[in-house]
Design a protein around this motif. Structure first.
Motif, short mmCIF file in Angstrom:
data_model
loop_
_atom_site.label_atom_id
_atom_site.label_comp_id
_atom_site.label_asym_id
_atom_site.label_seq_id
_atom_site.Cartn_x
_atom_site.Cartn_y
_atom_site.Cartn_z
N SER A 115 0.69 -1.41 -0.01
CA SER A 115 0.14 0.14 0.03
C SER A 115 0.76 1.47 0.13
O SER A 115 0.56 2.21 -0.68
N PHE A 116 1.92 1.36 1.00
CA PHE A 116 2.55 2.45 0.93
C PHE A 116 4.45 2.29 0.90
O PHE A 116 4.57 1.18 1.36
N SER A 117 4.99 3.10 0.31
CA SER A 117 6.38 3.20 0.23
C SER A 117 6.71 4.53 1.00
O SER A 117 5.93 5.39 1.14
N LEU A 118 7.80 4.43 1.78
CA LEU A 118 8.35 5.70 2.55
C LEU A 118 9.55 6.05 1.97
O LEU A 118 10.70 5.32 1.93
N GLU A 119 9.70 7.37 1.79
CA GLU A 119 10.92 8.08 1.30
C GLU A 119 11.43 9.29 2.10
O GLU A 119 10.24 10.07 2.42
N ALA A 120 12.63 9.70 2.24
CA ALA A 120 12.98 10.86 2.77
C ALA A 120 13.27 11.95 1.42
O ALA A 120 13.31 11.49 0.54
N VAL A 121 12.80 13.24 1.93
CA VAL A 121 12.96 14.16 0.75
C VAL A 121 13.50 15.42 1.71
O VAL A 121 13.48 15.75 2.80
N TYR A 122 14.32 16.12 0.78
CA TYR A 122 14.96 17.32 1.54
C TYR A 122 14.46 18.65 0.88
O TYR A 122 14.88 19.24 -0.12
N CYS A 123 13.29 19.03 1.34
CA CYS A 123 12.49 20.45 1.29
C CYS A 123 11.49 20.21 0.27
O CYS A 123 11.91 19.77 -0.97
N LEU A 124 10.16 20.32 0.53
CA LEU A 124 9.42 20.44 -0.53
C LEU A 124 8.67 21.76 -0.90
O LEU A 124 7.65 21.77 -1.35
N GLY A 125 9.45 22.66 -0.41
CA GLY A 125 9.19 23.93 -0.70
C GLY A 125 7.87 24.57 0.09
O GLY A 125 7.15 25.32 -0.33
N ASN A 126 7.62 24.06 1.04
CA ASN A 126 6.50 24.22 1.88
C ASN A 126 6.66 24.25 3.34
O ASN A 126 6.35 24.06 4.27
N CYS A 127 8.02 25.12 3.75
CA CYS A 127 8.60 25.52 4.70
C CYS A 127 7.72 26.00 5.85
O CYS A 127 7.73 25.73 7.09
N ALA A 128 6.82 27.10 5.35
CA ALA A 128 6.18 27.99 5.95
C ALA A 128 5.23 27.21 6.94
O ALA A 128 4.83 27.63 7.94
N THR A 129 4.70 25.77 6.30
CA THR A 129 3.65 25.10 7.17
C THR A 129 4.28 23.81 7.51
O THR A 129 3.78 22.59 7.56
N PRO A 131 6.08 20.75 9.86
CA PRO A 131 6.69 19.81 9.11
C PRO A 131 5.69 19.27 7.93
O PRO A 131 4.53 19.20 8.38
N SER A 132 6.51 19.21 6.86
CA SER A 132 5.75 18.81 5.62
C SER A 132 5.79 17.37 5.09
O SER A 132 7.00 16.90 5.19
N ILE A 133 4.85 16.85 4.55
CA ILE A 133 5.31 15.58 3.73
C ILE A 133 4.43 15.66 2.46
O ILE A 133 3.57 16.41 2.19
N ARG A 134 4.96 14.74 1.63
CA ARG A 134 3.73 14.64 0.21
C ARG A 134 3.70 13.09 0.12
O ARG A 134 4.25 12.39 0.51
N ILE A 135 2.25 13.01 -0.40
CA ILE A 135 1.89 11.67 -0.50
C ILE A 135 1.44 11.65 -1.91
O ILE A 135 0.31 12.45 -2.41
N ASP A 136 2.02 11.10 -2.69
CA ASP A 136 1.94 11.10 -4.23
C ASP A 136 2.38 12.41 -4.75
O ASP A 136 3.30 12.94 -4.53
N ASP A 137 1.11 13.18 -5.29
CA ASP A 137 1.32 14.61 -5.83
C ASP A 137 1.01 15.48 -4.80
O ASP A 137 1.12 16.72 -5.13
#
Ligand code: FES
Length: 163
Positions: A115-129, A131-137
């Protein structure tokens, strides 16, 4: 990114043949295969090695150097947790530990039910809010542990309804 498209040795070879004459062809080939298939199948490693006159170890070396590349099929949903500075300041370390515990996987892994894969990412351009995550798009901000659980539950419900 594709989420596990069907592939054949022929379809992989077509990708390789189209790109193998480019200078530094290995990376474009790996990107193209992952974009098409969703990951780099083990069989593709042999095909790339043969086509570029390199060893399998050399191809594996490149794949493992770049975290972007996966060697197992992705889950139906890809979760990326931002580990960059603003998100760290807002508690992403606790969030990532919670995500790993909840899903029962580490980074670069997929849950047993795919069902789910987990990855680390370094800045989603959403720093103002953060902690941020992205699920798919979709990017989500101010992700508390409860909000993470709610997002997972929502995706599980949607997958169940979709069958
Ligand atoms: S630091 Fe996480 S979105 Fe920018």
């Amino acid at each position: 990114m594709s989420s596990g498209t069907e592939w054949t040795t022929q379809s992989i070879q077509q990708i390789i043949d189209k790109l193998k004459h480019k200078p530094g062809a290995m990376l474009p080939i790996l990107h193209a295969i992952q974009d098409e298939v969703g990951y780099i199948p083990d069989k593709a490693v042999s095909q790339i090695a043969e086509s570029l006159l390199q060893t399998r170890a050399e191809v594996h070396g490149v794949i493992s150097f770049y975290h972007h590349f996966r060697t197992t099929p992705p889950g139906r949903h890809n979760i990326e947790i931002c580990r960059a500075e603003a998100c760290q300041a807002m508690g992403c370390r606790a969030l990532e530990q919670h995500a790993k515990n909840t899903l029962g996987i580490d980074y670069h892994q997929t849950t047993a039910d795919c069902s789910f894969s987990l990855e680390a990412v370094y800045c989603l351009g959403n720093c103002a809010t953060a902690p941020s995550i992205r699920i798919d798009d979709d990017i989500h901000g101010r992700v508390s542990l409860d909000k993470f659980d709610a997002l997972i539950a929502q995706h599980q419900k949607e997958m169940k309804e979709a069958g």
